[in-house]
Design a protein around this motif. Structure first.
Motif, PDB file in Angstrom:
ATOM      1  N   TRP A  73      -2.861  15.915 -13.045  1.00 18.03           N
ATOM      2  CA  TRP A  73      -3.404  15.856 -11.686  1.00 18.03           C
ATOM      3  C   TRP A  73      -3.577  14.419 -11.223  1.00 18.03           C
ATOM      4  O   TRP A  73      -3.403  14.116 -10.034  1.00 18.03           O
ATOM      5  N   ILE A  74      -3.879  13.508 -12.139  1.00 16.56           N
ATOM      6  CA  ILE A  74      -3.985  12.092 -11.773  1.00 16.56           C
ATOM      7  C   ILE A  74      -2.610  11.543 -11.404  1.00 16.56           C
ATOM      8  O   ILE A  74      -2.459  10.825 -10.409  1.00 16.56           O
ATOM      9  N   GLY A  75      -1.600  11.902 -12.187  1.00 11.40           N
ATOM     10  CA  GLY A  75      -0.242  11.470 -11.895  1.00 11.40           C
ATOM     11  C   GLY A  75       0.245  11.972 -10.551  1.00 11.40           C
ATOM     12  O   GLY A  75       0.873  11.240  -9.783  1.00 11.40           O
ATOM     13  N   ARG A  76      -0.052  13.228 -10.250  1.00 13.12           N
ATOM     14  CA  ARG A  76       0.339  13.794  -8.954  1.00 13.12           C
ATOM     15  C   ARG A  76      -0.407  13.110  -7.813  1.00 13.12           C
ATOM     16  O   ARG A  76       0.160  12.880  -6.739  1.00 13.12           O
ATOM     17  N   PHE A  77      -1.659  12.797  -8.034  1.00  8.56           N
ATOM     18  CA  PHE A  77      -2.445  12.095  -7.011  1.00  8.56           C
ATOM     19  C   PHE A  77      -1.841  10.713  -6.738  1.00  8.56           C
ATOM     20  O   PHE A  77      -1.712  10.302  -5.589  1.00  8.56           O
ATOM     21  N   VAL A  78      -1.463  10.020  -7.802  1.00  5.60           N
ATOM     22  CA  VAL A  78      -0.836   8.697  -7.652  1.00  5.60           C
ATOM     23  C   VAL A  78       0.504   8.832  -6.932  1.00  5.60           C
ATOM     24  O   VAL A  78       0.822   8.043  -6.035  1.00  5.60           O
ATOM     25  N   LEU A  79       1.303   9.830  -7.315  1.00  2.06           N
ATOM     26  CA  LEU A  79       2.581  10.055  -6.637  1.00  2.06           C
ATOM     27  C   LEU A  79       2.389  10.383  -5.165  1.00  2.06           C
ATOM     28  O   LEU A  79       3.138   9.915  -4.305  1.00  2.06           O
ATOM     29  N   PHE A  80       1.385  11.183  -4.861  1.00  4.18           N
ATOM     30  CA  PHE A  80       1.095  11.520  -3.462  1.00  4.18           C
ATOM     31  C   PHE A  80       0.713  10.251  -2.691  1.00  4.18           C
ATOM     32  O   PHE A  80       1.179  10.031  -1.574  1.00  4.18           O
ATOM     33  N   GLY A  81      -0.121   9.420  -3.306  1.00  2.00           N
ATOM     34  CA  GLY A  81      -0.509   8.159  -2.668  1.00  2.00           C
ATOM     35  C   GLY A  81       0.676   7.231  -2.458  1.00  2.00           C
ATOM     36  O   GLY A  81       0.803   6.586  -1.411  1.00  2.00           O
ATOM     37  N   CYS A  82       1.571   7.170  -3.450  1.00  2.00           N
ATOM     38  CA  CYS A  82       2.773   6.346  -3.303  1.00  2.00           C
ATOM     39  C   CYS A  82       3.684   6.886  -2.207  1.00  2.00           C
ATOM     40  O   CYS A  82       4.304   6.113  -1.475  1.00  2.00           O
ATOM     41  N   THR A  83       3.759   8.200  -2.105  1.00  2.00           N
ATOM     42  CA  THR A  83       4.569   8.805  -1.045  1.00  2.00           C
ATOM     43  C   THR A  83       3.998   8.451   0.323  1.00  2.00           C
ATOM     44  O   THR A  83       4.737   8.066   1.237  1.00  2.00           O
ATOM     45  N   PHE A  84       2.689   8.574   0.468  1.00  5.16           N
ATOM     46  CA  PHE A  84       2.066   8.217   1.742  1.00  5.16           C
ATOM     47  C   PHE A  84       2.247   6.728   2.028  1.00  5.16           C
ATOM     48  O   PHE A  84       2.545   6.341   3.163  1.00  5.16           O
ATOM     49  N   ALA A  85       2.092   5.898   1.010  1.00  2.00           N
ATOM     50  CA  ALA A  85       2.285   4.454   1.193  1.00  2.00           C
ATOM     51  C   ALA A  85       3.708   4.157   1.651  1.00  2.00           C
ATOM     52  O   ALA A  85       3.928   3.312   2.526  1.00  2.00           O
ATOM     53  N   PHE A  86       4.682   4.847   1.059  1.00  2.00           N
ATOM     54  CA  PHE A  86       6.069   4.648   1.452  1.00  2.00           C
ATOM     55  C   PHE A  86       6.274   4.982   2.929  1.00  2.00           C
ATOM     56  O   PHE A  86       6.865   4.200   3.677  1.00  2.00           O
ATOM     57  N   PHE A  87       5.791   6.137   3.345  1.00  2.00           N
ATOM     58  CA  PHE A  87       6.018   6.547   4.729  1.00  2.00           C
ATOM     59  C   PHE A  87       5.207   5.709   5.717  1.00  2.00           C
ATOM     60  O   PHE A  87       5.687   5.417   6.822  1.00  2.00           O
ATOM     61  N   LEU A  88       4.006   5.286   5.346  1.00  2.00           N
ATOM     62  CA  LEU A  88       3.224   4.420   6.236  1.00  2.00           C
ATOM     63  C   LEU A  88       3.920   3.065   6.394  1.00  2.00           C
ATOM     64  O   LEU A  88       4.011   2.518   7.496  1.00  2.00           O
ATOM     65  N   HIS A  89       4.430   2.544   5.289  1.00  2.00           N
ATOM     66  CA  HIS A  89       5.135   1.263   5.333  1.00  2.00           C
ATOM     67  C   HIS A  89       6.437   1.397   6.133  1.00  2.00           C
ATOM     68  O   HIS A  89       6.786   0.510   6.928  1.00  2.00           O
ATOM     69  N   LEU A  90       7.146   2.490   5.931  1.00  2.00           N
ATOM     70  CA  LEU A  90       8.392   2.735   6.656  1.00  2.00           C
ATOM     71  C   LEU A  90       8.148   2.856   8.152  1.00  2.00           C
ATOM     72  O   LEU A  90       8.814   2.203   8.960  1.00  2.00           O
ATOM     73  N   CYS A  91       7.190   3.693   8.537  1.00  2.00           N
ATOM     74  CA  CYS A  91       6.909   3.900   9.967  1.00  2.00           C
ATOM     75  C   CYS A  91       6.363   2.627  10.609  1.00  2.00           C
ATOM     76  O   CYS A  91       6.694   2.321  11.758  1.00  2.00           O
ATOM     77  N   GLY A  92       5.543   1.892   9.886  1.00  2.00           N
ATOM     78  CA  GLY A  92       5.053   0.614  10.403  1.00  2.00           C
ATOM     79  C   GLY A  92       6.180  -0.385  10.583  1.00  2.00           C
ATOM     80  O   GLY A  92       6.206  -1.154  11.549  1.00  2.00           O
ATOM     81  N   GLY A  93       7.152  -0.360   9.668  1.00  2.00           N
ATOM     82  CA  GLY A  93       8.310  -1.235   9.793  1.00  2.00           C
ATOM     83  C   GLY A  93       9.160  -0.885  10.997  1.00  2.00           C
ATOM     84  O   GLY A  93       9.659  -1.771  11.708  1.00  2.00           O
TER      85      GLY A  93
END
Length: 139
Positions: A73-93
């Motif tokens: 569950w910790i790994g999935r939480f980290v992956l979810f956070g990385c996914t959100f970070a990716f899309f936030l960075h992409l959309c901001g770019g």
């Protein structure tokens, strides 16, 4: 005239900065800071991706160990956070690319594009995870 007659009898508490008590974070500043934070998160996530790929190349046992960590569950939480970070960075770019064309600098447009970045990031993260769960049958 000595200094005691000029200075007030009780010292007044002066603020450290004239506006610090009245500062309210703006959407633009929050997104700017978030963009930098997501860049750092993505850099750490890239190291995690290299570890995962290295484990896959090393054989079944190292790969199973890494998959077990990612599947927790910790790994999935980290992956979810990385996914959100990716899309936030992409959309901001993408937002910044539009600004590079000298469009969208009106205050109303800035707030619309800012909230659009947040909404799109959330929607894309949820859509990516929903697609991954449907196609992969779970993580």
């Amino acid at each position: 005239m000595d200094i005691k007659t000029i200075a007030p009898a009780t010292p007044q508490r002066r603020p450290l900065s004239p506006n610090i008590q009245h500062y309210r974070p703006q959407l633009t500043s929050v997104l700017s800071i978030a963009n930098r934070i997501t860049g750092v998160i993505l850099s750490v996530g890239a190291v995690g991706l290299v570890i995962w790929l290295s484990a896959a190349a090393a054989g079944a046992e190292p790969y199973a160990a890494v998959q077990q960590a990612i599947g927790s569950w910790i790994g999935r939480f980290v992956l979810f956070g990385c996914t959100f970070a990716f899309f936030l960075h992409l959309c901001g770019g993408i937002r910044h690319l539009v600004w590079d064309t000298v469009h969208g600098f009106e205050l109303r447009s800035i707030y619309i594009s800012g909230w659009s970045v947040v909404a799109a990031s959330i929607a894309l993260t949820v859509a990516a995870w929903a697609a991954g769960l449907c196609v992969g049958g779970g993580l």
